[in-house]
Write a protein that holds these residues in place. Sequence first.
Motif, short mmCIF file in Angstrom:
data_model
loop_
_atom_site.label_atom_id
_atom_site.label_comp_id
_atom_site.label_asym_id
_atom_site.label_seq_id
_atom_site.Cartn_x
_atom_site.Cartn_y
_atom_site.Cartn_z
N VAL A 150 -5.50 -7.69 -6.67
CA VAL A 150 -5.26 -6.34 -6.92
C VAL A 150 -6.61 -5.42 -6.63
O VAL A 150 -7.71 -5.94 -6.82
N ILE A 151 -6.28 -4.35 -5.70
CA ILE A 151 -7.18 -3.50 -5.35
C ILE A 151 -7.24 -2.14 -5.93
O ILE A 151 -5.81 -1.60 -5.52
N ASP A 152 -7.95 -1.66 -6.70
CA ASP A 152 -7.74 -0.31 -7.21
C ASP A 152 -8.77 0.71 -6.60
O ASP A 152 -9.76 0.20 -5.93
N LEU A 153 -8.44 1.87 -6.73
CA LEU A 153 -9.26 3.02 -6.06
C LEU A 153 -10.17 3.97 -7.15
O LEU A 153 -9.77 4.01 -8.18
N ILE A 154 -11.25 4.33 -6.71
CA ILE A 154 -11.84 5.19 -7.72
C ILE A 154 -11.04 6.77 -7.63
O ILE A 154 -11.25 7.36 -6.82
N CYS A 155 -10.46 6.89 -8.57
CA CYS A 155 -9.30 7.91 -8.57
C CYS A 155 -9.74 9.16 -9.34
O CYS A 155 -10.14 9.20 -10.43
N SER B 293 -15.88 1.76 -16.15
CA SER B 293 -16.54 0.55 -15.37
C SER B 293 -15.56 -0.74 -15.45
O SER B 293 -15.87 -1.55 -14.57
N ASN B 294 -14.92 -0.51 -16.64
CA ASN B 294 -14.24 -2.01 -17.04
C ASN B 294 -12.91 -1.96 -16.17
O ASN B 294 -11.84 -1.54 -16.71
N ARG B 295 -13.15 -2.39 -15.05
CA ARG B 295 -12.02 -2.09 -14.22
C ARG B 295 -10.81 -3.26 -14.07
O ARG B 295 -11.19 -4.13 -14.78
N VAL B 296 -9.71 -2.58 -13.77
CA VAL B 296 -8.41 -3.70 -13.93
C VAL B 296 -8.25 -4.52 -12.73
O VAL B 296 -7.25 -5.31 -12.68
N SER B 297 -9.10 -4.29 -11.84
CA SER B 297 -8.78 -4.95 -10.45
C SER B 297 -9.66 -6.12 -9.84
O SER B 297 -10.64 -6.36 -10.80
N GLY C 134 0.81 -1.18 -0.04
CA GLY C 134 -0.11 0.18 -0.07
C GLY C 134 0.71 1.31 0.04
O GLY C 134 2.02 1.12 -0.06
N VAL C 135 0.34 2.41 0.29
CA VAL C 135 0.96 3.58 0.12
C VAL C 135 0.91 4.40 1.59
O VAL C 135 0.04 4.49 2.18
N ALA D 141 -3.54 0.49 -5.13
CA ALA D 141 -2.82 1.34 -5.72
C ALA D 141 -3.94 1.91 -6.62
O ALA D 141 -5.23 1.53 -6.83
N SER D 142 -3.72 3.26 -7.25
CA SER D 142 -4.31 3.79 -8.58
C SER D 142 -4.48 2.73 -9.47
O SER D 142 -3.93 1.94 -9.77
N PRO D 143 -5.79 3.09 -10.56
CA PRO D 143 -6.00 2.05 -11.38
C PRO D 143 -4.67 1.76 -12.39
O PRO D 143 -4.48 0.72 -12.86
#
Length: 390
Positions: free
Chosen positions: A186-191, A277-281, A108-109, A162-164
Amino acid sequence: MYLLSSEKKECYGCRACAEVCPQKCITIVEDEEHFIYPYVEKDKCRKCHLCERVCPINYSNDKAVDDLDREVWVGVSKSNEVRMKSSSGGAFTAIYRSLLAENYKIFGVRWDKNLKVIHDVATTEEECEKFRKSKYVMSNTNGCFSSIAKLLMKGDKVCFTASPCQCAALQAFLQTKRIDQDNLIVIDLICHGAPNQYLFDRYITEKIGDKEKVKNCSYQFKNKLPYRGSVNSRTAIVKRQGRKDEILTIQNDPFIKAYYGRLFYRPSCGTCKFANSNRVSDITLGDAWHIEEEYPEWDPLVGVSCIIFNTSKGKELLEKINKQMILRKKDVEWVVQNNLQFNVPTEMHKNRNLFFKLLESKSFKKSVNISMKKPIMLRAFRKIRSILSA
């Protein structure tokens, strides 16, 4: 991609190209706005094209699921302490606690001692607590792609948050290295977008003082201490030795004002291919804005999490998260309607270029205030309205 086109909107600043290069002929340099970009020493380059293969701009998401299979949940931690120490409703804490119990390494960050924003790894709850709260600065990925590759090759289990664009970069990096990702979540955020470290450094130095004074202070976005009688997580708090804690708002702080005003994001943020909406995570986390319209007992400014399970691997965590949170089910269309950057890139402020030009000769605060100054008629109207409503 940037290395071929020199088009800045095609670079996300993830550092994956420099990290993957076997010749180490790619260095990271700052441009005139102090955003980072890769530079290739062409006499050392052997044209292996690995840098092209790891670039997020070229990443094709092959694990997206149909919206009907996707699950969206909103909720808050059953622990008010966790909720108040979290950016939103405490979903990330519920996730990392569940994964630590299964011996996952959590990436994480966090802030370092100089208030630099860096990626790091944690193996305990105490270490993971440093990853809580948003850091509205583009993080230094800090060699974590290679570290994760080594861990996965050993058979360790890893979670990367992280960010997408950074999530896409990691997955492209692992694909290029032909490393199995079965043990990776992998967890991304709505950035919304990210300014660079230089801008935060300029701001915090003007506000706090020299490096030694900065070392002796702490800074936290998404503050949840009451301000003027209520909690508003769109604030920050700075703590200094020998000084009263200061809550920072859009009205009284130039960085908060500029961030929420979209004044100084990276060029690629305005055209981000991952803001859809096609997320990478496996899981996407964000704020459940406007949820109070349906559930008045929840206040998004205090913190309510939006959790989107994009893959079957992500959905396996639902039962464990449910034990720690109060959750209610929604759908993808609700997220699209209520969280704009889940579906479209951020629209940059019209005076973005003016801000960076002013910053060459003026203070950070003055550059922000001039760039974001409202027209005189609008200011007069708002003043009259405030008087009439008093």
